[in-house]
Design a protein around this motif. Structure first.
Motif, PDB file in Angstrom:
ATOM      1  N   SER A 121       0.846  -1.200   0.000  1.00  0.00           N
ATOM      2  CA  SER A 121       0.000   0.000   0.000  1.00  0.00           C
ATOM      3  C   SER A 121       0.879   1.246   0.000  1.00  0.00           C
ATOM      4  N   TYR A 122       0.287   2.369  -0.409  1.00  0.00           N
ATOM      5  CA  TYR A 122       1.034   3.624  -0.566  1.00  0.00           C
ATOM      6  C   TYR A 122       0.335   4.723   0.222  1.00  0.00           C
ATOM      7  N   SER A 123       1.138   5.623   0.792  1.00  0.00           N
ATOM      8  CA  SER A 123       0.566   6.728   1.562  1.00  0.00           C
ATOM      9  C   SER A 123       1.495   7.930   1.481  1.00  0.00           C
ATOM     10  N   ASP A 124       1.008   9.046   1.996  1.00  0.00           N
ATOM     11  CA  ASP A 124       1.739  10.323   1.957  1.00  0.00           C
ATOM     12  C   ASP A 124       2.181  10.679   3.371  1.00  0.00           C
ATOM     13  N   PRO A 125       3.458  10.458   3.721  1.00  0.00           N
ATOM     14  CA  PRO A 125       3.894  10.740   5.085  1.00  0.00           C
ATOM     15  C   PRO A 125       4.189  12.216   5.347  1.00  0.00           C
ATOM     16  N   SER A 126       4.256  13.020   4.279  1.00  0.00           N
ATOM     17  CA  SER A 126       4.611  14.443   4.429  1.00  0.00           C
ATOM     18  C   SER A 126       3.636  15.289   3.631  1.00  0.00           C
ATOM     19  N   PRO A 127       2.449  15.552   4.188  1.00  0.00           N
ATOM     20  CA  PRO A 127       1.420  16.263   3.431  1.00  0.00           C
ATOM     21  C   PRO A 127       1.833  17.643   2.931  1.00  0.00           C
ATOM     22  N   GLY A 128       2.835  18.261   3.474  1.00  0.00           N
ATOM     23  CA  GLY A 128       3.224  19.592   3.031  1.00  0.00           C
ATOM     24  C   GLY A 128       4.325  19.613   2.003  1.00  0.00           C
ATOM     25  N   ASP A 129       4.735  18.456   1.476  1.00  0.00           N
ATOM     26  CA  ASP A 129       5.872  18.453   0.557  1.00  0.00           C
ATOM     27  C   ASP A 129       5.428  18.715  -0.877  1.00  0.00           C
ATOM     28  N   ALA A 130       6.239  18.316  -1.844  1.00  0.00           N
ATOM     29  CA  ALA A 130       6.018  18.721  -3.230  1.00  0.00           C
ATOM     30  C   ALA A 130       5.074  17.815  -4.005  1.00  0.00           C
ATOM     31  N   CYS A 131       4.344  16.947  -3.325  1.00  0.00           N
ATOM     32  CA  CYS A 131       3.437  16.055  -4.039  1.00  0.00           C
ATOM     33  C   CYS A 131       2.330  15.581  -3.110  1.00  0.00           C
ATOM     34  N   THR A 132       1.279  15.024  -3.726  1.00  0.00           N
ATOM     35  CA  THR A 132       0.254  14.338  -2.971  1.00  0.00           C
ATOM     36  C   THR A 132       0.183  12.901  -3.480  1.00  0.00           C
ATOM     37  N   VAL A 133      -0.132  11.980  -2.582  1.00  0.00           N
ATOM     38  CA  VAL A 133      -0.156  10.558  -2.923  1.00  0.00           C
ATOM     39  C   VAL A 133      -1.568  10.030  -2.694  1.00  0.00           C
ATOM     40  N   THR A 134      -2.140   9.445  -3.736  1.00  0.00           N
ATOM     41  CA  THR A 134      -3.461   8.814  -3.646  1.00  0.00           C
ATOM     42  C   THR A 134      -3.331   7.409  -4.224  1.00  0.00           C
ATOM     43  N   GLY A 135      -3.413   6.410  -3.360  1.00  0.00           N
ATOM     44  CA  GLY A 135      -3.115   5.068  -3.831  1.00  0.00           C
ATOM     45  C   GLY A 135      -1.689   5.032  -4.337  1.00  0.00           C
ATOM     46  N   SER A 136      -1.491   4.481  -5.523  1.00  0.00           N
ATOM     47  CA  SER A 136      -0.145   4.460  -6.103  1.00  0.00           C
ATOM     48  C   SER A 136       0.102   5.639  -7.035  1.00  0.00           C
ATOM     49  N   SER A 137      -0.851   6.584  -7.112  1.00  0.00           N
ATOM     50  CA  SER A 137      -0.717   7.751  -7.986  1.00  0.00           C
ATOM     51  C   SER A 137      -0.087   8.917  -7.229  1.00  0.00           C
ATOM     52  N   VAL A 138       0.850   9.582  -7.885  1.00  0.00           N
ATOM     53  CA  VAL A 138       1.546  10.723  -7.289  1.00  0.00           C
ATOM     54  C   VAL A 138       1.312  11.950  -8.166  1.00  0.00           C
ATOM     55  N   GLN A 139       0.791  13.002  -7.561  1.00  0.00           N
ATOM     56  CA  GLN A 139       0.563  14.260  -8.267  1.00  0.00           C
ATOM     57  C   GLN A 139       1.545  15.299  -7.754  1.00  0.00           C
ATOM     58  N   ILE A 140       2.283  15.905  -8.669  1.00  0.00           N
ATOM     59  CA  ILE A 140       3.269  16.925  -8.300  1.00  0.00           C
ATOM     60  C   ILE A 140       2.546  18.251  -8.071  1.00  0.00           C
ATOM     61  N   THR A 141       2.863  18.893  -6.944  1.00  0.00           N
ATOM     62  CA  THR A 141       2.201  20.145  -6.580  1.00  0.00           C
ATOM     63  C   THR A 141       3.170  21.290  -6.330  1.00  0.00           C
ATOM     64  N   ASN A 142       4.473  20.997  -6.313  1.00  0.00           N
ATOM     65  CA  ASN A 142       5.453  22.027  -5.974  1.00  0.00           C
ATOM     66  C   ASN A 142       6.812  21.541  -6.446  1.00  0.00           C
ATOM     67  N   VAL A 143       7.845  22.337  -6.201  1.00  0.00           N
ATOM     68  CA  VAL A 143       9.213  21.875  -6.421  1.00  0.00           C
ATOM     69  C   VAL A 143       9.830  21.543  -5.065  1.00  0.00           C
ATOM     70  N   GLY A 144      10.830  20.673  -5.088  1.00  0.00           N
ATOM     71  CA  GLY A 144      11.479  20.271  -3.843  1.00  0.00           C
ATOM     72  C   GLY A 144      11.299  18.788  -3.588  1.00  0.00           C
ATOM     73  N   ALA A 145      11.405  18.405  -2.311  1.00  0.00           N
ATOM     74  CA  ALA A 145      11.380  16.997  -1.932  1.00  0.00           C
ATOM     75  C   ALA A 145       9.959  16.443  -1.941  1.00  0.00           C
ATOM     76  N   CYS A 146       9.829  15.210  -2.394  1.00  0.00           N
ATOM     77  CA  CYS A 146       8.566  14.473  -2.365  1.00  0.00           C
ATOM     78  C   CYS A 146       8.859  13.098  -1.785  1.00  0.00           C
ATOM     79  N   THR A 147       8.011  12.635  -0.868  1.00  0.00           N
ATOM     80  CA  THR A 147       8.207  11.329  -0.234  1.00  0.00           C
ATOM     81  C   THR A 147       6.944  10.492  -0.361  1.00  0.00           C
ATOM     82  N   VAL A 148       7.141   9.237  -0.771  1.00  0.00           N
ATOM     83  CA  VAL A 148       6.058   8.259  -0.856  1.00  0.00           C
ATOM     84  C   VAL A 148       6.383   7.135   0.131  1.00  0.00           C
ATOM     85  N   ARG A 149       5.410   6.784   0.957  1.00  0.00           N
ATOM     86  CA  ARG A 149       5.606   5.680   1.912  1.00  0.00           C
ATOM     87  C   ARG A 149       4.944   4.417   1.370  1.00  0.00           C
ATOM     88  N   MET A 150       5.704   3.343   1.342  1.00  0.00           N
ATOM     89  CA  MET A 150       5.215   2.038   0.898  1.00  0.00           C
ATOM     90  C   MET A 150       5.202   1.086   2.083  1.00  0.00           C
TER      91      MET A 150
END
Length: 261
Positions: A121-150
């Motif tokens: 399963s996939y989740s977003d451990p850092s809601p304020g970073d450069a992306c959002t995670v929904t399931g296995s889909s990642v949407q880029i929302t900013n520049v900088g670090a993005c983290t996906v938790r598996m």
């Protein structure tokens, strides 16, 4: 497993079936002994080679039974869960305006590298970073670090495992499209030029030669030639676009060119 007679010696004349089982009330509820649990003894000895228990737990005991013999139990033993690790497919370089993409990870058995077959399963451990995670889909929302938790939460056989995968979202590139400027006469009134940036950011103009530009309006001031440069300086999301320049050709200059041949 050895069949013994009343004197405690191996009963070499016994070649019957011996059955092993998980003793009731030991280990984990619902555990089963897998493999070939019944084998025939050879000269009083039955050998088992492919046994396993399908659940981790503590205090297991195996029982053994054979016709005409008193059943016995093993000493207590524990079975630990099998460790897993998570393998993540390579994430290529990502830029701000890239579309939503998917990540893929596989749960593997740590010792062998073979898939455990359990879902990740996939989740977003850092809601304020450069992306959002929904399931296995990642949407880029900013520049900088993005983290996906598996995460693989484990089961009765496999231990749970979690892995954070981080990558950097870079600024996006952009280009300028500069509409062609038609041939002009030096006496023509001021006229507008138009250019757009692929980022949607506003384009600015500058002039070189016999002309002036205010905003996007060009005024010719002579007949010695004019170059208009379109620029977009970028922002926190986009790199500066390469400048695009156009020279303004006047009918008077064309006439001189023909005469000079």
């Amino acid at each position: 497993m050895t069949a013994q007679n009343s004197q405690g010696k191996t009963d070499t004349g016994f070649n019957g079936a011996v059955t092993l089982f998980v003793k009731s009330g030991t280990g984990s509820a619902g555990a089963a002994l897998l493999g070939t649990v019944t084998r025939n003894a050879v000269s009083g000895v039955a050998t088992f080679t492919d046994l396993s228990i399908n659940r981790a737990g503590t205090g297991y005991q195996l029982g053994a039974s054979a016709s005409g013999y008193t059943g016995v139990s093993s000493t207590a033993f524990d079975i630990t869960k099998i460790n897993q690790r998570i393998a993540v497919d390579e994430i290529p370089t990502k830029r701000y305006d890239d579309p939503t993409f998917t990540v893929h990870a596989t749960a593997l058995i740590s010792d062998t590298g073979e898939p455990s077959g359990l879902p990740v399963s996939y989740s977003d451990p850092s809601p304020g970073d450069a992306c959002t995670v929904t399931g296995s889909s990642v949407q880029i929302t900013n520049v900088g670090a993005c983290t996906v938790r598996m995460t693989q939460s484990g089961d009765a056989t496999y231990s749970a495992i979690s892995l954070d995968k981080s990558f950097t979202v870079q600024k996006a590139s952009q280009t300028i499209t500069f509409d062609p400027i038609p041939v002009k006469q030096p006496s023509d009134p001021p006229f507008a030029v138009n250019a757009t940036a692929s980022s949607g950011l506003p384009v600015s103009f500058s002039a070189l030669g016999s002309c002036q530009v205010t905003g996007n309006v060009v005024t010719l001031t002579g007949d010695s030639g004019c170059v208009i440069r379109a620029s977009q300086a970028g922002n926190e999301f986009y790199f500066a676009a390469p400048d695009v320049s156009q020279g303004i050709v006047t009918m008077y200059q064309l006439y001189l060119s023909v005469i000079g041949r």
